[in-house]
Scaffold this motif. Structure first.
Motif, PDB file in Angstrom:
ATOM      1  N   VAL A 156      27.333  40.029 -36.396  1.00 31.77           N
ATOM      2  CA  VAL A 156      26.552  39.505 -37.525  1.00 31.77           C
ATOM      3  C   VAL A 156      27.224  39.994 -38.794  1.00 31.77           C
ATOM      4  O   VAL A 156      27.382  41.201 -39.001  1.00 31.77           O
ATOM      5  CB  VAL A 156      25.092  39.983 -37.462  1.00 31.77           C
ATOM      6  CG1 VAL A 156      24.295  39.421 -38.630  1.00 31.77           C
ATOM      7  CG2 VAL A 156      24.450  39.576 -36.125  1.00 31.77           C
ATOM      8  N   LEU A 157      27.609  39.055 -39.660  1.00 26.72           N
ATOM      9  CA  LEU A 157      28.394  39.365 -40.857  1.00 26.72           C
ATOM     10  C   LEU A 157      27.630  38.975 -42.113  1.00 26.72           C
ATOM     11  O   LEU A 157      27.165  37.846 -42.243  1.00 26.72           O
ATOM     12  CB  LEU A 157      29.728  38.603 -40.816  1.00 26.72           C
ATOM     13  CG  LEU A 157      30.596  38.650 -42.081  1.00 26.72           C
ATOM     14  CD1 LEU A 157      31.274  40.014 -42.201  1.00 26.72           C
ATOM     15  CD2 LEU A 157      31.638  37.540 -42.063  1.00 26.72           C
ATOM     16  N   SER A 188      39.675  45.172 -44.671  1.00 28.59           N
ATOM     17  CA  SER A 188      40.203  45.557 -43.361  1.00 28.59           C
ATOM     18  C   SER A 188      39.112  46.042 -42.416  1.00 28.59           C
ATOM     19  O   SER A 188      39.248  45.940 -41.198  1.00 28.59           O
ATOM     20  CB  SER A 188      41.272  46.646 -43.531  1.00 28.59           C
ATOM     21  OG  SER A 188      40.731  47.799 -44.156  1.00 28.59           O
ATOM     22  N   VAL A 189      38.004  46.581 -42.974  1.00 25.35           N
ATOM     23  CA  VAL A 189      36.900  47.014 -42.119  1.00 25.35           C
ATOM     24  C   VAL A 189      36.321  45.814 -41.365  1.00 25.35           C
ATOM     25  O   VAL A 189      36.072  45.871 -40.152  1.00 25.35           O
ATOM     26  CB  VAL A 189      35.807  47.703 -42.954  1.00 25.35           C
ATOM     27  CG1 VAL A 189      34.590  48.028 -42.093  1.00 25.35           C
ATOM     28  CG2 VAL A 189      36.346  48.964 -43.604  1.00 25.35           C
ATOM     29  N   ALA A 190      36.107  44.719 -42.078  1.00 25.58           N
ATOM     30  CA  ALA A 190      35.596  43.508 -41.436  1.00 25.58           C
ATOM     31  C   ALA A 190      36.600  42.961 -40.437  1.00 25.58           C
ATOM     32  O   ALA A 190      36.231  42.541 -39.329  1.00 25.58           O
ATOM     33  CB  ALA A 190      35.268  42.452 -42.486  1.00 25.58           C
ATOM     34  N   TYR A 191      37.893  42.968 -40.802  1.00 29.42           N
ATOM     35  CA  TYR A 191      38.904  42.428 -39.898  1.00 29.42           C
ATOM     36  C   TYR A 191      38.925  43.208 -38.592  1.00 29.42           C
ATOM     37  O   TYR A 191      38.975  42.628 -37.504  1.00 29.42           O
ATOM     38  CB  TYR A 191      40.288  42.466 -40.535  1.00 29.42           C
ATOM     39  CG  TYR A 191      40.383  41.861 -41.909  1.00 29.42           C
ATOM     40  CD1 TYR A 191      39.400  40.980 -42.381  1.00 29.42           C
ATOM     41  CD2 TYR A 191      41.446  42.148 -42.749  1.00 29.42           C
ATOM     42  CE1 TYR A 191      39.480  40.429 -43.645  1.00 29.42           C
ATOM     43  CE2 TYR A 191      41.538  41.603 -44.014  1.00 29.42           C
ATOM     44  CZ  TYR A 191      40.549  40.751 -44.468  1.00 29.42           C
ATOM     45  OH  TYR A 191      40.633  40.217 -45.725  1.00 29.42           O
ATOM     46  N   GLU A 216      35.844  37.486 -50.143  1.00 30.31           N
ATOM     47  CA  GLU A 216      36.057  38.280 -48.936  1.00 30.31           C
ATOM     48  C   GLU A 216      35.278  37.711 -47.749  1.00 30.31           C
ATOM     49  O   GLU A 216      35.680  37.891 -46.598  1.00 30.31           O
ATOM     50  CB  GLU A 216      35.683  39.741 -49.180  1.00 30.31           C
ATOM     51  CG  GLU A 216      34.275  39.960 -49.675  1.00 30.31           C
ATOM     52  CD  GLU A 216      34.047  41.382 -50.176  1.00 30.31           C
ATOM     53  OE1 GLU A 216      34.823  42.269 -49.789  1.00 30.31           O
ATOM     54  OE2 GLU A 216      33.100  41.593 -50.955  1.00 30.31           O
ATOM     55  N   THR A 217      34.168  37.014 -48.012  1.00 37.13           N
ATOM     56  CA  THR A 217      33.461  36.353 -46.919  1.00 37.13           C
ATOM     57  C   THR A 217      34.301  35.212 -46.357  1.00 37.13           C
ATOM     58  O   THR A 217      34.427  35.055 -45.135  1.00 37.13           O
ATOM     59  CB  THR A 217      32.106  35.818 -47.391  1.00 37.13           C
ATOM     60  OG1 THR A 217      31.304  36.898 -47.869  1.00 37.13           O
ATOM     61  CG2 THR A 217      31.378  35.119 -46.260  1.00 37.13           C
ATOM     62  N   ARG A 222      37.903  33.192 -41.954  1.00 36.95           N
ATOM     63  CA  ARG A 222      39.207  32.721 -41.499  1.00 36.95           C
ATOM     64  C   ARG A 222      39.818  33.661 -40.465  1.00 36.95           C
ATOM     65  O   ARG A 222      40.440  33.224 -39.495  1.00 36.95           O
ATOM     66  CB  ARG A 222      40.137  32.558 -42.706  1.00 36.95           C
ATOM     67  CG  ARG A 222      39.757  31.363 -43.575  1.00 36.95           C
ATOM     68  CD  ARG A 222      40.535  31.320 -44.876  1.00 36.95           C
ATOM     69  NE  ARG A 222      40.245  30.085 -45.608  1.00 36.95           N
ATOM     70  CZ  ARG A 222      40.571  29.873 -46.886  1.00 36.95           C
ATOM     71  NH1 ARG A 222      41.193  30.833 -47.578  1.00 36.95           N
ATOM     72  NH2 ARG A 222      40.274  28.739 -47.467  1.00 36.95           N
ATOM     73  N   VAL A 223      39.617  34.959 -40.660  1.00 34.05           N
ATOM     74  CA  VAL A 223      40.083  35.939 -39.666  1.00 34.05           C
ATOM     75  C   VAL A 223      39.367  35.715 -38.340  1.00 34.05           C
ATOM     76  O   VAL A 223      39.980  35.733 -37.269  1.00 34.05           O
ATOM     77  CB  VAL A 223      39.853  37.375 -40.176  1.00 34.05           C
ATOM     78  CG1 VAL A 223      40.080  38.391 -39.059  1.00 34.05           C
ATOM     79  CG2 VAL A 223      40.773  37.679 -41.347  1.00 34.05           C
ATOM     80  N   ALA A 224      38.060  35.494 -38.402  1.00 30.59           N
ATOM     81  CA  ALA A 224      37.285  35.261 -37.183  1.00 30.59           C
ATOM     82  C   ALA A 224      37.789  34.026 -36.441  1.00 30.59           C
ATOM     83  O   ALA A 224      37.951  34.045 -35.207  1.00 30.59           O
ATOM     84  CB  ALA A 224      35.802  35.103 -37.528  1.00 30.59           C
ATOM     85  N   LYS A 225      38.050  32.956 -37.177  1.00 30.73           N
ATOM     86  CA  LYS A 225      38.526  31.731 -36.551  1.00 30.73           C
ATOM     87  C   LYS A 225      39.900  31.937 -35.915  1.00 30.73           C
ATOM     88  O   LYS A 225      40.155  31.475 -34.797  1.00 30.73           O
ATOM     89  CB  LYS A 225      38.592  30.610 -37.587  1.00 30.73           C
ATOM     90  CG  LYS A 225      37.250  30.206 -38.153  1.00 30.73           C
ATOM     91  CD  LYS A 225      36.390  29.505 -37.117  1.00 30.73           C
ATOM     92  CE  LYS A 225      36.922  28.119 -36.809  1.00 30.73           C
ATOM     93  NZ  LYS A 225      36.050  27.408 -35.849  1.00 30.73           N
ATOM     94  N   ARG A 226      40.792  32.635 -36.616  1.00 33.61           N
ATOM     95  CA  ARG A 226      42.127  32.876 -36.058  1.00 33.61           C
ATOM     96  C   ARG A 226      42.049  33.753 -34.813  1.00 33.61           C
ATOM     97  O   ARG A 226      42.885  33.631 -33.905  1.00 33.61           O
ATOM     98  CB  ARG A 226      43.029  33.529 -37.104  1.00 33.61           C
ATOM     99  CG  ARG A 226      43.489  32.579 -38.197  1.00 33.61           C
ATOM    100  CD  ARG A 226      44.701  33.134 -38.924  1.00 33.61           C
ATOM    101  NE  ARG A 226      44.396  34.374 -39.624  1.00 33.61           N
ATOM    102  CZ  ARG A 226      43.987  34.439 -40.890  1.00 33.61           C
ATOM    103  NH1 ARG A 226      43.818  33.320 -41.589  1.00 33.61           N
ATOM    104  NH2 ARG A 226      43.755  35.603 -41.460  1.00 33.61           N
TER     105      ARG A 226
END
Length: 305
Positions: A156-157, A188-191, A216-217, A222-226
């Motif tokens: 959950v973001l 980077s914490v989210a990544y 940043e959202t 985009r990081v999640a999708k990749r």
């Protein structure tokens, strides 16, 4: 004795098969459905968003007036009409007017004698009415709730102003789901959290993005999708770069009459998805709620009302 949460989990399942008369979707929902299919350019998305936010007035504007209001050229409006499936702006305007007129016929507004606080409440009531119309067909909520329930872990973001919504959802979801991971810091914490969730077997992220929408959202989505995660998004806009990155978008109106926005409809949307998650695995739901209540009683988490 069952707790109120347990009783509601048993009694209020949205998959119970009860059929209610189907109401016509809210004007904003009809417009989002109309504009959601095509891949629109940034300028065309601006036109679409203006029409969604100002349908009662915009439906009766000439092509020149609409272009001036949005800040685009008249040919851009014509191309937009073609992109969303109409032969030209007159045909699109006719459709817009039919939507606007049906909305007006549904209830004429009374003379406004309210103060600012009452007006803010009225705006939120309208957001909730729109959401109620959207819920006339609950299939999409049920389907996404089932998918979120099956994602282990479930991430959950929510960043910046959206943190509170993400915290509420994660807090409740942990009662019925074995592994909920909350991400409230960007960069980077989210990544790291998103990549670790995928490596651990997670398949879905539920993201929140309320105004003002953070860069940043968008980057985190985009990081999640990749990484191979699917994204369900709760936001106020059905169109735009954030929605472009989401697999499913639930657009709920926000209250913007006061200095800081309010999120009545967004909170109800959260509760609806949580309900769909409980319905997806009722045995797990009941078992986890019972276990939690035993722990809560043992450690006296709550006052005796």
């Amino acid at each position: 004795m069952s707790t109120p949460q347990q009783a509601r989990a048993q009694a209020s399942a949205i998959t119970s098969g009860k059929t209610l008369p189907q109401a016509e979707a809210a004007p904003t929902s009809q417009l989002r459905a109309l504009f959601d299919g095509p891949h629109l350019s940034p300028g065309q998305r601006r036109i679409a968003q203006y029409l969604i936010e100002n349908i009662a007035e915009a439906a009766f504007l000439s092509i020149t007036e609409l272009a001036d209001r949005v800040g685009v050229s008249q040919p851009s409006v014509t191309r937009f009409a073609g992109a969303v499936g109409f032969g030209g702006y007159p045909a699109l305007r006719e459709k817009l007017q039919s939507i606007a007129l049906r909305a007006l016929a549904g209830g004429a507004a009374e003379e406004d004698r309210s103060n600012e606080l009452q007006a803010a409440v009225d705006a939120e009531i309208e957001n909730l009415e729109n959401l109620r119309r959207d819920f006339a067909d609950p299939d999409r909520v049920i389907d996404v709730g089932r998918r979120l329930s099956r994602s282990t872990p479930l991430t959950v973001l929510g960043l910046r102003i959206s943190v509170s919504l993400a915290e509420y959802f994660a807090y409740a979801a942990r009662r019925i789901h074995p592994d909920v991971r909350l991400v409230t810091l960007g960069g980077s914490v989210a990544y790291d959290a998103l990549l670790q969730s995928r490596e651990a077997g997670g398949t879905w992220v539920l993201a929140f993005s309320m105004p003002r929408h953070a860069h940043e959202t968008l980057t985190a989505l985009r990081v999640a999708k990749r990484a191979g995660l699917k994204v369900a998004l709760i936001t106020d806009l059905a169109l735009g770069p954030l929605a472009d990155e989401a697999d499913v978008t639930f657009a709920t109106g926000t209250g913007s009459r006061l200095v800081f926005d309010s999120y009545a409809a967004s909170n109800v949307m959260c509760a609806a998805l949580l309900q769909a998650m409980t319905d997806a695995d009722p045995e797990r739901t009941q078992g986890r709620l019972e276990e939690y209540e035993q722990i809560a009683d043992q450690h006296q988490f709550f006052l005796k009302d």
